[in-house]
Design a protein around this motif. Structure first.
Motif, PDB file in Angstrom:
ATOM      1  N   UNK A  82      -6.423  -8.166  -1.725  1.00 16.56           N
ATOM      2  CA  UNK A  82      -6.552  -7.208  -0.634  1.00 16.56           C
ATOM      3  C   UNK A  82      -5.674  -7.552   0.570  1.00 16.56           C
ATOM      4  N   UNK A  83      -5.454  -8.833   0.832  1.00 11.20           N
ATOM      5  CA  UNK A  83      -4.599  -9.232   1.955  1.00 11.20           C
ATOM      6  C   UNK A  83      -3.165  -8.763   1.737  1.00 11.20           C
ATOM      7  N   UNK A  84      -2.669  -9.005   0.547  1.00 12.22           N
ATOM      8  CA  UNK A  84      -1.303  -8.586   0.219  1.00 12.22           C
ATOM      9  C   UNK A  84      -1.200  -7.060   0.213  1.00 12.22           C
TER      10      UNK A  84
ATOM     11  N   UNK B 126      -1.052  -4.779  -5.950  1.00 14.10           N
ATOM     12  CA  UNK B 126      -1.910  -5.808  -5.359  1.00 14.10           C
ATOM     13  C   UNK B 126      -3.374  -5.362  -5.356  1.00 14.10           C
ATOM     14  N   UNK B 127      -3.624  -4.075  -5.101  1.00 17.52           N
ATOM     15  CA  UNK B 127      -5.004  -3.558  -5.153  1.00 17.52           C
ATOM     16  C   UNK B 127      -5.591  -3.687  -6.549  1.00 17.52           C
ATOM     17  N   UNK B 128      -4.780  -3.402  -7.554  1.00 17.33           N
ATOM     18  CA  UNK B 128      -5.260  -3.507  -8.936  1.00 17.33           C
ATOM     19  C   UNK B 128      -5.652  -4.942  -9.272  1.00 17.33           C
TER      20      UNK B 128
ATOM     21  N   UNK C  43       8.848   1.245  -2.481  1.00 18.85           N
ATOM     22  CA  UNK C  43       8.751  -0.153  -2.908  1.00 18.85           C
ATOM     23  C   UNK C  43       7.443  -0.764  -2.390  1.00 18.85           C
ATOM     24  N   UNK C  44       7.207  -0.625  -1.096  1.00 17.57           N
ATOM     25  CA  UNK C  44       6.006  -1.202  -0.486  1.00 17.57           C
ATOM     26  C   UNK C  44       4.739  -0.521  -0.997  1.00 17.57           C
ATOM     27  N   UNK C  45       4.800   0.795  -1.216  1.00 16.70           N
ATOM     28  CA  UNK C  45       3.644   1.527  -1.734  1.00 16.70           C
ATOM     29  C   UNK C  45       3.269   1.030  -3.129  1.00 16.70           C
ATOM     30  N   UNK C  46       4.272   0.856  -3.988  1.00 15.05           N
ATOM     31  CA  UNK C  46       3.987   0.363  -5.339  1.00 15.05           C
ATOM     32  C   UNK C  46       3.474  -1.067  -5.308  1.00 15.05           C
ATOM     33  N   UNK C  47       4.091  -1.921  -4.472  1.00 16.11           N
ATOM     34  CA  UNK C  47       3.631  -3.310  -4.340  1.00 16.11           C
ATOM     35  C   UNK C  47       2.168  -3.348  -3.887  1.00 16.11           C
ATOM     36  N   UNK C  48       1.820  -2.502  -2.930  1.00 14.44           N
ATOM     37  CA  UNK C  48       0.455  -2.477  -2.405  1.00 14.44           C
ATOM     38  C   UNK C  48      -0.540  -2.044  -3.473  1.00 14.44           C
ATOM     39  N   UNK C  49      -0.208  -1.016  -4.220  1.00 15.12           N
ATOM     40  CA  UNK C  49      -1.118  -0.546  -5.266  1.00 15.12           C
ATOM     41  C   UNK C  49      -1.279  -1.568  -6.386  1.00 15.12           C
TER      42      UNK C  49
ATOM     43  N   UNK D 189       0.776  -2.033   2.498  1.00 15.17           N
ATOM     44  CA  UNK D 189       0.466  -0.680   2.972  1.00 15.17           C
ATOM     45  C   UNK D 189       0.881  -0.503   4.430  1.00 15.17           C
ATOM     46  N   UNK D 190       0.713  -1.535   5.244  1.00 18.86           N
ATOM     47  CA  UNK D 190       1.134  -1.430   6.644  1.00 18.86           C
ATOM     48  C   UNK D 190       2.639  -1.267   6.746  1.00 18.86           C
ATOM     49  N   UNK D 191       3.371  -1.980   5.911  1.00 16.11           N
ATOM     50  CA  UNK D 191       4.830  -1.818   5.913  1.00 16.11           C
ATOM     51  C   UNK D 191       5.198  -0.427   5.410  1.00 16.11           C
ATOM     52  N   UNK D 192       4.529   0.027   4.356  1.00 15.64           N
ATOM     53  CA  UNK D 192       4.818   1.355   3.789  1.00 15.64           C
ATOM     54  C   UNK D 192       4.529   2.459   4.800  1.00 15.64           C
ATOM     55  N   UNK D 193       3.562   2.253   5.673  1.00 16.64           N
ATOM     56  CA  UNK D 193       3.215   3.300   6.645  1.00 16.64           C
ATOM     57  C   UNK D 193       4.324   3.504   7.675  1.00 16.64           C
TER      58      UNK D 193
END
Length: 163
Positions: free
Chosen positions: A90-92, A84-86, A76-82, A97-101
């Motif tokens: 960058x903050x989000x 947000x990158x698209x 979930x967090x990985x998809x949300x981060x990607x 990504x920190x949560x996904x890690x």
């Protein structure tokens, strides 16, 4: 879920308590599964096909990500981060990504890519020491040559900033 509830009520009405209890257990499992897995699996299907709008629509259905299982929460967090990158948020992206890690993902290499993204975001902020810290962790987890190549490039850039 409604069908199981109707069947359960029907069996209670017919005084078939054993069948009603079995259907009740299945109904309970479906409800539990909904809260623990939610629509993350459906969202991942659209995410893999680069349909980020639909993936985000299904991710928005998750009311409380803290209720997800550990593996689902990581994806979930990985998809949300990607996503947000698209969108250049960058903050989000960094926060997700920190949560996904912190959660298990598909494998070591997937976790390495999360750390690579975090190192890239640290480079974007001109924080070379933080980028190097992420890269050191990513080196331990990287299993593919592509990941190793990316790590080497980021490491050179981070070393320039750190000095």
């Amino acid at each position: 879920m409604a069908l199981f509830a109707i069947v359960c009520i029907f069996f209670v009405y017919r005084q078939q308590y054993q069948l009603a209890s079995i259907v009740g257990v299945f109904l309970g499992f479906i409800i539990w599964s909904h809260f623990k897995h939610s629509s993350v699996l459906i969202a991942s299907k659209y995410f893999k096909n680069s349909d980020y709008e639909r993936a985000e629509k299904y991710l928005d259905e998750v009311d409380n990500p803290d209720r997800l299982t550990k593996t689902r929460r990581g994806f979930y967090e990985f998809m949300r981060a990607n996503i947000a990158l698209k969108r250049d948020d960058f903050e989000s992206a960094e926060r997700h990504f920190q949560i996904a890690s912190r959660f298990p993902l598909g494998g070591k290499n997937d976790k390495a890519y999360v750390l690579i993204h975090l190192a890239n975001l640290a480079l974007r902020k001109k924080d070379g020491t933080r980028a190097l810290a992420y890269i050191e962790k990513a080196k331990e987890l990287a299993t593919t040559s592509r990941a190793t190549d990316i790590i080497n490039v980021i490491e050179k850039e981070a070393a320039k900033l750190a000095n």
